[in-house]
Design an enzyme around this catalytic site. Structure first.
Site, mmCIF file in Angstrom:
data_model
loop_
_atom_site.group_PDB
_atom_site.id
_atom_site.type_symbol
_atom_site.label_atom_id
_atom_site.label_comp_id
_atom_site.label_asym_id
_atom_site.label_seq_id
_atom_site.Cartn_x
_atom_site.Cartn_y
_atom_site.Cartn_z
ATOM 1 N N LYS A 92 0.517 -0.870 -0.135
ATOM 2 C CA LYS A 92 -0.067 -0.043 0.176
ATOM 3 C C LYS A 92 1.024 1.371 0.038
ATOM 4 O O LYS A 92 0.648 2.082 -0.771
ATOM 5 C CB LYS A 92 -1.034 -0.302 0.930
ATOM 6 C CG LYS A 92 -1.648 0.429 0.529
ATOM 7 C CD LYS A 92 -2.858 1.118 1.747
ATOM 8 C CE LYS A 92 -1.469 2.519 3.478
ATOM 9 N NZ LYS A 92 -2.249 2.402 4.536
ATOM 10 N N ASP A 135 -6.354 0.758 -0.153
ATOM 11 C CA ASP A 135 -6.497 1.571 1.971
ATOM 12 C C ASP A 135 -7.826 0.718 2.592
ATOM 13 O O ASP A 135 -8.366 0.234 1.443
ATOM 14 C CB ASP A 135 -6.021 2.588 2.031
ATOM 15 C CG ASP A 135 -7.081 3.534 1.435
ATOM 16 O OD1 ASP A 135 -8.289 2.752 0.870
ATOM 17 O OD2 ASP A 135 -7.147 5.163 1.650
#
Ligand code: SF4
Length: 212
Positions: free
Chosen positions: A120, A138
């Site tokens: 991420k 996310d």
């Protein structure tokens, strides 16, 4: 979901959030990397408050590494999990200096080798600092994608893979921001506001609810 529907969803979201962009404030890839590590379990607003002070004196790897873990921890305390974050930031910084001559590396493979950097964080840096198409998954992107039905998966990796398959590469980075903004403003975790949602006609979750 068929690709035509996905195209319509992205078009409507792009019209709804024309200014969607990274909410973290940064002046360099290194600042963005540090801010993204700080943003785990913390709001972007708080991170920006903390880094506004921090980056006045510690905005490069060389300056940051002059701090001890305890000293950096004190400065970032209000972001939460500060001991771990301090350790990871200094670990990543040391690596960047020793292996990459003080420059943040530009590939996924190299970024995820840095302490505290997962897919991420790497995707956020690649997309926003280096302009490389990427979709960072996310909590908002994960939830909204699954609800809409534009990507299905029980892990961020599966959702990322699905989104990359279903969305044209040149739209990856923008779509990432649209989904975050939509998740923050309308498709909220506890109570999605489907009654005011502009993509409700195309949404799997909404259409399933209506049918029941
Ligand atoms: Fe989220 Fe509801 Fe909109 Fe679907 S219709 S995207 S569940 S807010």
């Amino acid at each position: 979901m068929d690709k035509e529907n996905i195209k319509k969803i992205i078009k409507v979201l792009s019209e709804t959030y024309p200014n969607a962009k990274c909410a973290l404030e940064f002046q360099s890839p290194y600042e963005l990397l540090v801010s993204t590590i700080l943003s785990a379990q913390c709001t972007d607003v708080r991170v920006n408050q903390v880094t506004e002070e921090l980056y006045k004196n510690y905005n490069t790897p060389e300056k940051m590494i002059s701090l001890t873990e305890e000293e950096l921890g004190e400065k970032i305390k209000s972001c939460g999990f500060y001991k771990n974050k301090s350790k990871n930031i200094l670990g990543a910084t040391r690596n960047i200096i020793q292996k990459y001559g003080g420059k943040v590396p530009k590939t996924m493979e190299e970024l995820i080798e840095l302490p505290g950097v997962g897919r991420k964080t790497a995707n956020v840096v690649l997309s926003n600092a280096f302009g490389v198409p990427a979709i960072a998954v996310d909590t908002h992107v994960f939830r909204v994608s699954n609800r809409l039905g534009i990507a299905k998966g029980d892990t961020p990796e599966k959702v990322e893979k699905d989104l990359m398959e279903n969305i044209p590469r040149e739209m990856w980075s923008d779509t990432h921001h649209y989904l975050i903004w939509h998740g923050r403003q309308i498709c909220k975790a506890r109570k999605p506001q489907c009654e005011v949602c502009p993509v409700a006609p195309y949404c799997e979750y909404f259409n399933d609810e209506v049918k029941e």
